[in-house]
Design a protein around this motif. Structure first.
Motif, short mmCIF file in Angstrom:
data_model
loop_
_atom_site.label_atom_id
_atom_site.label_comp_id
_atom_site.label_asym_id
_atom_site.label_seq_id
_atom_site.Cartn_x
_atom_site.Cartn_y
_atom_site.Cartn_z
N PHE A 1 -7.32 0.53 -1.66
CA PHE A 1 -7.66 -0.42 -0.60
C PHE A 1 -9.00 -1.11 -0.90
N MET B 1 -9.36 -5.19 -1.67
CA MET B 1 -10.21 -5.95 -0.75
C MET B 1 -11.36 -6.62 -1.49
N PHE C 1 -8.84 -11.36 1.93
CA PHE C 1 -7.74 -11.21 2.88
C PHE C 1 -7.91 -12.08 4.12
N LEU D 1 -1.59 -3.99 3.75
CA LEU D 1 -2.51 -4.87 4.48
C LEU D 1 -1.83 -6.18 4.86
#
Length: 276
Positions: free
Chosen positions: A59, A63, A68, A249
């Motif tokens: 993650f 990111m 995002f 996500l």
């Protein structure tokens, strides 16, 4: 009789439960893979399902690689733009095909049905040439272009309007309404559930659309989540924990939207076009 009915209902519930489990397995596998290491995600032992250590490295990696917030915004613009365009054009076209009489109506509607029968991939090259010649590559208009009209939505709304009684139009015309007023104030509000259903389907199709964003976009400014996720998969090596983490996500906005509009989703699918 009651016993056999209970047995049938029990079998139905068992089948539905098994189907639900089958559909949830890929999603659960995606969650578990997102917390694994790269070696654990690619090992061949089928009995190791849960990660030995729950990691958040994937993650943090995605990111840092992907913006995002920008991708969420791009996807939201894509979904809202296509939903608005599809509902507006399909509502007007469906009313014209379902309630009005004009020359060439059957031929025009046959062309709409023909477009539904042809695979959408056939239209990619003509659509790309049209967008390219008007200078709309890497723009919002180019991204929204295939969703400006929808053959499926036109057919859906046409069926909804055809299910309404003709007495409604006759009463509106006796009250002095013209065609536009009859459509806007009388007929269109009665197809609200069909519009909601069309909006839900269009949002889902726009969220899953992969090929067209990859074709029309070469920059990050207007790239949605689907195209950004595709770029995470390498030609020779793919980091599956990062890919699954990014996919997880990416699912969050649609899950939130569904939880908020769950009632409208069920009503839009279950109710008929003439029911308010």
């Amino acid at each position: 009789m009651d016993k056999s009915r209970k047995v049938r209902e029990g079998l139905i519930y068992v089948i539905l439960f098994i189907g639900s489990v089958v559909m949830l397995v890929p999603f659960i596998w995606m969650i578990l893979t997102a917390f694994k290491s790269a070696s654990e995600a690619t090992q061949m032992n089928p009995f190791i399902i849960f990660p030995s250590t729950w990691r958040k490295d994937a993650f943090l990696a995605v990111m840092s690689k992907m913006n995002f917030l920008r991708l969420y915004w791009n996807t939201l613009v894509l979904i809202v733009g296509r939903v608005v365009c599809a509902v507006l054009t399909a509502t007007m076209a469906g009313y014209a095909f379902g309630r009005l009489h004009f020359k060439g109506k059957n031929l025009a509607f046959s062309l709409v049905l023909f477009q539904m029968m042809v695979p959408t991939q056939i239209f990619i090259i003509p659509q790309y040439l049209m967008v390219s010649r008007i200078g709309a590559l890497n723009t919002w208009f180019g991204l929204l272009f295939p969703g400006l009209v929808t053959a499926f939505g036109t057919f859906l709304l046409r069926q909804a309007y055809m299910g309404l009684p003709a007495s409604l139009e006759e009463a509106a015309r006796l009250d002095g309404c013209n065609i536009g007023q009859t459509f806007l104030h009388v007929m269109a509000p009665l197809t609200k559930s069909s519009m909601v259903a069309l909006g839900i389907f269009t949002a889902l199709f726009a969220f899953k659309d992969l090929m067209w964003p990859l074709v029309v976009n070469t920059e990050q400014n207007t790239m949605p989540l689907s195209a950004a996720l595709a770029k995470l998969q390498g030609q020779f090596v793919t980091n599956y924990p990062e890919l699954m983490a990014a996919s997880l996500l990416a699912c969050i906005p649609m899950i939130v939207i569904y939880l908020i509009f769950q009632k409208q989703f069920i009503d839009g699918i279950a109710t008929s076009g003439g029911k308010l």
